[in-house]
Design a protein around this motif. Structure first.
Motif, mmCIF file in Angstrom:
data_model
loop_
_atom_site.group_PDB
_atom_site.id
_atom_site.type_symbol
_atom_site.label_atom_id
_atom_site.label_comp_id
_atom_site.label_asym_id
_atom_site.label_seq_id
_atom_site.Cartn_x
_atom_site.Cartn_y
_atom_site.Cartn_z
ATOM 1 N N ALA A 64 1.103 -1.794 0.185
ATOM 2 C CA ALA A 64 2.118 -2.719 0.720
ATOM 3 C C ALA A 64 1.467 -4.070 1.021
ATOM 4 C CB ALA A 64 2.750 -2.131 1.981
ATOM 5 N N ILE A 65 0.275 -4.035 1.597
ATOM 6 C CA ILE A 65 -0.421 -5.293 1.922
ATOM 7 C C ILE A 65 -0.773 -6.040 0.633
ATOM 8 C CG2 ILE A 65 -2.561 -6.254 2.902
ATOM 9 C CD1 ILE A 65 -2.343 -4.058 5.092
ATOM 10 N N GLN A 66 -1.240 -5.300 -0.341
ATOM 11 C CA GLN A 66 -1.582 -5.894 -1.638
ATOM 12 C C GLN A 66 -0.343 -6.517 -2.287
ATOM 13 O OE1 GLN A 66 -4.783 -5.683 -2.122
ATOM 14 N NE2 GLN A 66 -4.802 -6.870 -4.018
ATOM 15 N N ALA A 67 0.780 -5.792 -2.202
ATOM 16 C CA ALA A 67 2.029 -6.305 -2.790
ATOM 17 C C ALA A 67 2.473 -7.579 -2.066
ATOM 18 C CB ALA A 67 3.122 -5.245 -2.706
ATOM 19 N N ALA A 68 2.242 -7.630 -0.750
ATOM 20 C CA ALA A 68 2.660 -8.808 0.014
ATOM 21 C C ALA A 68 1.803 -10.020 -0.344
ATOM 22 C CB ALA A 68 2.559 -8.516 1.514
ATOM 23 N N ALA A 96 0.642 -10.102 -14.844
ATOM 24 C CA ALA A 96 1.073 -8.884 -14.142
ATOM 25 C C ALA A 96 -0.102 -8.237 -13.407
ATOM 26 C CB ALA A 96 1.646 -7.891 -15.156
ATOM 27 N N VAL A 97 0.242 -7.529 -12.344
ATOM 28 C CA VAL A 97 -0.765 -6.747 -11.633
ATOM 29 C C VAL A 97 -0.284 -5.290 -11.630
ATOM 30 C CG1 VAL A 97 0.240 -7.119 -9.310
ATOM 31 C CG2 VAL A 97 -2.193 -6.640 -9.530
ATOM 32 N N ILE A 98 -1.231 -4.373 -11.824
ATOM 33 C CA ILE A 98 -0.873 -2.948 -11.774
ATOM 34 C C ILE A 98 -1.392 -2.368 -10.459
ATOM 35 C CG2 ILE A 98 -1.120 -0.681 -12.873
ATOM 36 C CD1 ILE A 98 -1.562 -2.106 -15.537
ATOM 37 N N LEU A 99 -0.463 -1.863 -9.655
ATOM 38 C CA LEU A 99 -0.828 -1.206 -8.389
ATOM 39 C C LEU A 99 -0.606 0.296 -8.554
ATOM 40 C CD1 LEU A 99 0.950 -3.574 -5.788
ATOM 41 C CD2 LEU A 99 -1.317 -3.811 -6.800
ATOM 42 N N PHE A 147 9.994 4.542 -3.343
ATOM 43 C CA PHE A 147 9.958 3.784 -2.090
ATOM 44 C C PHE A 147 8.831 2.758 -2.092
ATOM 45 C CE2 PHE A 147 7.064 7.288 -0.763
ATOM 46 C CZ PHE A 147 6.046 6.573 -0.134
ATOM 47 N N MET A 148 7.754 3.033 -2.812
ATOM 48 C CA MET A 148 6.622 2.104 -2.853
ATOM 49 C C MET A 148 7.001 0.846 -3.647
ATOM 50 S SD MET A 148 3.523 4.802 -3.465
ATOM 51 C CE MET A 148 3.096 5.962 -2.177
ATOM 52 N N ALA A 149 7.639 1.069 -4.805
ATOM 53 C CA ALA A 149 8.052 -0.071 -5.634
ATOM 54 C C ALA A 149 9.154 -0.868 -4.922
ATOM 55 C CB ALA A 149 8.539 0.433 -6.985
ATOM 56 N N GLU A 150 10.027 -0.159 -4.208
ATOM 57 C CA GLU A 150 11.082 -0.855 -3.449
ATOM 58 C C GLU A 150 10.461 -1.751 -2.380
ATOM 59 O OE1 GLU A 150 15.168 1.810 -3.340
ATOM 60 O OE2 GLU A 150 13.905 1.777 -1.574
ATOM 61 N N SER A 151 9.422 -1.240 -1.709
ATOM 62 C CA SER A 151 8.762 -2.061 -0.686
ATOM 63 C C SER A 151 8.181 -3.320 -1.323
ATOM 64 C CB SER A 151 7.649 -1.274 0.021
ATOM 65 O OG SER A 151 8.201 -0.201 0.730
ATOM 66 N N ALA A 152 7.587 -3.169 -2.498
ATOM 67 C CA ALA A 152 7.026 -4.335 -3.201
ATOM 68 C C ALA A 152 8.129 -5.344 -3.512
ATOM 69 C CB ALA A 152 6.319 -3.889 -4.477
#
Ligand code: 13P
Ligand code: SF4
Length: 302
Positions: free
Chosen positions: A44-48, A18-21, A62-67
């Protein structure tokens, strides 16, 4: 944070791959527990890019949804499901569809602080870090609708000279910063450079020295020779500003500057979510596919 909790979080992260953002508005102990802390664009870039199988997002919905939109096959966890963004709730997919029907040929630029459904109805996303660049990437003749933050939209219109139709949304946390507060902060700290978030009202932005994303503020604090800064954004950023620049001084533009939903995530909830792999964020596949196009377009030009 207790050593037991730190050890548990580290162990579970390895077990789960797992990664924690975490966003800069998160509590200091969450920022310290994260593998990566950033602004909306950096996250968002990190999640991508992540190769982790589980993404634990310490931020708002909205941040988690983008991920999740960018990583449909991964497990995306938001430790506190109530952590929404009131500004994102000010635009719905249905209302946006109705507005688009009134404006044939319009290009919709959507601030990432929006629901997956609103992103799905949009042509391209932006964050406060790349909004000017995103708008400039659109053909000069096409009409633009900016949703949902009217203050960021107003700021981009001024920066680009483009005629932009604004949605009437705003961030309740930044909207209440006043020009009087800025003037008073300057009076108390006359040497300080004033940097504010573009979600602040236009007169506050106008009277500041810089309008920047949270990541942009951190960059400026490092590179500007000034020793003192007045900060016009949520107080969580002060933790990172002070950590990265211990020799410099940072003053909040007003006494209380808190996004309550950002603070709902606690270290206990983070640990529990790593234990249970809940609560998970899901996005309906038809919405996700369309929303991903708008996010991908943004990431490509960033
Ligand atoms: P940043 O992208 O600048 O971190 O802003 C996110 C946000 O929610 C501001 O209120
Ligand atoms: Fe939303 Fe404002 Fe909180 Fe940012 S600070 S997450 S825009 S409510």
């Amino acid at each position: 944070m207790s050593t037991d909790l730190t050890e548990f979080i580290e162990r579970r992260k390895k077990e789960l791959n797992a990664v924690i953002l975490a966003h800069y508005y998160q509590r200091p102990e969450i920022q310290d527990a994260a593998d990566f802390v950033g602004d909306s664009l950096q996250l968002a870039i990190q999640a991508a890019r992540t190769e982790a199988e589980v993404i634990v997002f310490c931020g708002v919905t909205f941040m988690a949804e983008s991920a999740k939109i960018l990583n449909p096959d991964k497990i995306v966890i938001l430790p506190e499901l109530q952590a929404g963004c009131p500004m994102a709730d000010m635009a719905t997919g249905e209302a946006l569809r109705a507005k688009k029907a009134e404006m044939p040929g319009v290009k919709v630029v959507c601030y990432v602080n929006s629901s997956a459904e609103v992103k799905a109805e949009s042509d391209i996303c932006c964050t406060s870090a790349n909004a000017v660049q995103v708008v400039e990437s659109l053909p000069p003749e096409c009409p633009i609708l900016f949703v949902p933050d009217q203050n960021l939209g107003h700021y981009i219109a001024r920066q680009t000279g483009r005629d932009i139709t604004l949605w009437e949304g705003y961030c309740p946390v930044h909207q209440v910063v006043s020009l009087e507060q800025l003037v008073e902060a300057r009076r108390r700290h006359p040497e300080a450079v004033v940097m504010v978030h573009p979600e602040c009202p236009p007169d506050v932005i106008e009277a500041s020295d810089h309008a920047l994303s949270t990541g942009g503020m951190l960059k400026l604090a490092k590179t500007d020779p000034a020793q003192e800064f007045i900060v016009g954004t949520e107080e969580g950023l002060l933790y990172q500003l002070r950590k990265q620049n211990p020799e410099k001084k940072f003053h909040l533009i007003k006494s209380e500057f808190i996004c309550e939903t950002m603070k709902l995530t606690t270290i206990d909830k983070l640990a529990r979510s790593l234990e249970t792999l809940e609560p998970r964020i899901e996005v309906p596949e038809d919405v996700r596919i369309r929303a991903q196009k708008a996010l991908d377009r943004m990431i490509q030009i960033s």
